[in-house]
Design an enzyme around this catalytic site. Sequence first.
Site, PDB file in Angstrom:
ATOM      1  N   LYS A 170      -4.169   2.768  -3.081  1.00 12.90           N
ATOM      2  CA  LYS A 170      -5.201   3.603  -3.693  1.00 12.90           C
ATOM      3  C   LYS A 170      -5.550   4.730  -2.751  1.00 12.90           C
ATOM      4  CE  LYS A 170      -8.247  -0.394  -2.972  1.00 12.90           C
ATOM      5  NZ  LYS A 170      -7.607  -0.809  -1.781  1.00 12.90           N
ATOM      6  N   ASP A 202       0.835  -1.202   0.000  1.00 11.91           N
ATOM      7  CA  ASP A 202       0.000   0.000   0.000  1.00 11.91           C
ATOM      8  C   ASP A 202       0.870   1.252   0.000  1.00 11.91           C
ATOM      9  OD1 ASP A 202      -2.267  -1.455   0.029  1.00 11.91           O
ATOM     10  OD2 ASP A 202      -2.696  -1.210   2.164  1.00 11.91           O
ATOM     11  N   MET A 235      -8.179   8.066   9.809  1.00  8.25           N
ATOM     12  CA  MET A 235      -8.655   8.812   8.634  1.00  8.25           C
ATOM     13  C   MET A 235      -9.546   9.974   9.081  1.00  8.25           C
ATOM     14  SD  MET A 235      -9.457   5.777   5.930  1.00  8.25           S
ATOM     15  CE  MET A 235      -9.467   4.242   6.856  1.00  8.25           C
TER      16      MET A 235
HETATM   17  N1  SAH Z   1      -3.870  -0.571   8.760  1.00  5.48           N
HETATM   18  C1  SAH Z   1      -3.459   0.750   9.201  1.00  5.48           C
HETATM   19  C2  SAH Z   1      -4.566   1.772   9.033  1.00  5.48           C
HETATM   20  C3  SAH Z   1      -4.974   2.001   7.607  1.00  5.48           C
HETATM   21  S1  SAH Z   1      -6.169   3.267   7.449  1.00  5.48           S
HETATM   22  C4  SAH Z   1      -2.987   0.672  10.656  1.00  5.48           C
HETATM   23  O1  SAH Z   1      -3.202  -0.334  11.305  1.00  5.48           O
HETATM   24  O2  SAH Z   1      -2.372   1.632  11.114  1.00  5.48           O
HETATM   25  C5  SAH Z   1      -5.134   4.654   7.137  1.00  5.48           C
HETATM   26  C6  SAH Z   1      -5.150   5.597   8.316  1.00  5.48           C
HETATM   27  O3  SAH Z   1      -4.322   5.098   9.349  1.00  5.48           O
HETATM   28  C7  SAH Z   1      -4.614   6.976   8.018  1.00  5.48           C
HETATM   29  O4  SAH Z   1      -5.584   7.798   7.414  1.00  5.48           O
HETATM   30  C8  SAH Z   1      -4.275   7.445   9.412  1.00  5.48           C
HETATM   31  O5  SAH Z   1      -5.434   7.838  10.103  1.00  5.48           O
HETATM   32  C9  SAH Z   1      -3.766   6.181  10.058  1.00  5.48           C
HETATM   33  N2  SAH Z   1      -2.283   6.071  10.001  1.00  5.48           N
HETATM   34  C10 SAH Z   1      -1.576   5.147   9.343  1.00  5.48           C
HETATM   35  N3  SAH Z   1      -0.261   5.308   9.562  1.00  5.48           N
HETATM   36  C11 SAH Z   1      -0.142   6.383  10.381  1.00  5.48           C
HETATM   37  C12 SAH Z   1       0.957   7.044  10.986  1.00  5.48           C
HETATM   38  N4  SAH Z   1       2.210   6.648  10.790  1.00  5.48           N
HETATM   39  N5  SAH Z   1       0.689   8.102  11.791  1.00  5.48           N
HETATM   40  C13 SAH Z   1      -0.571   8.515  12.021  1.00  5.48           C
HETATM   41  N6  SAH Z   1      -1.641   7.928  11.479  1.00  5.48           N
HETATM   42  C14 SAH Z   1      -1.436   6.872  10.677  1.00  5.48           C
END
Ligand code: SAH
Length: 263
Positions: free
Chosen positions: A59, A37, A175
């Site tokens: 995406k 991703d 998000m």
């Molecule tokens: N599977 C991922 C989440 C995917 S949804 C997880 O477990 O972290 C994508 C969202 O995750 C982003 O919009 C944000 O809200 C959050 N996110 C992912 N990586 C991040 C990071 N390093 N710092 C802050 N928010 C993060």
Amino acid sequence: MTDGGKVYLAGAGPGDPDLLTVKALRLLACADVVLHDDLVPPRILALANPLAEIVNVGKRCSAKGPAQSEINSRMIASARAGNSVVRLKGGDPGVFGRLAEEIDALESAGIAWEIVPGITAGLAAAAALGTSLTDRRKSARVVIITNHHAAGSEAPTERDWKALAREDATLLIYMPGHDFGTLRAQLLAAGLPAEIPAAVVSRAASPDQSVECATLGELNALARVSAPSIVLVGWALDAAVRRALASQSTALLAEADLILSSR
Ligand code: SAH
């Protein structure tokens, strides 16, 4: 290549390669194909087998990327060809990562698969803030939600904020978008007090990580932060938010001193 082929639905963690699991690292190092991703940074992809085929199937945002069905077909075709496929997702693959849909597709195709968990962004954000999400003196639950519904998703657009936003919960809002004003209004309308601590952690566990703290009442005043970011709300953040605000004001005072003394 491995016999038969298999898909590893693996978490890459929040961004810092040191926060990869040993298992994810080992699988990456001997992968034939890596389908990742957008959230997975280049410094993690650099740890993959140099001979692996590495494909960005992300995406993110509104940018046109491959449809979920294309990603599924690609995983299935690569595994059928006998490859060890790492389907690498940011954070944990099961947290807002379309994991269930991919498992359904692999199951229907009769492909072997395994989940390799990762550190989700909310936990990295709590570490950045320096707090426990489940401080038993203040929080009885952690609620993981998103403020965004993918087009075509069956999730209700009208969220029952009252059921989620309770004072005894720590909210992790993935998000969150940029409209913190609406988010703030929804949480206040759900009955949370304006004084409850809130924080926005952007790019947690990355070199340019930032932590912004406030109360829920001031949430909309927080600077526009760069994505990806996550919003945390709850009394469990109280001490950490106070510490952060105190050090912010010390830094501001020092800056003001510097300006005055240079006059
Ligand atoms: N599977 C991922 C989440 C995917 S949804 C997880 O477990 O972290 C994508 C969202 O995750 C982003 O919009 C944000 O809200 C959050 N996110 C992912 N990586 C991040 C990071 N390093 N710092 C802050 N928010 C993060």
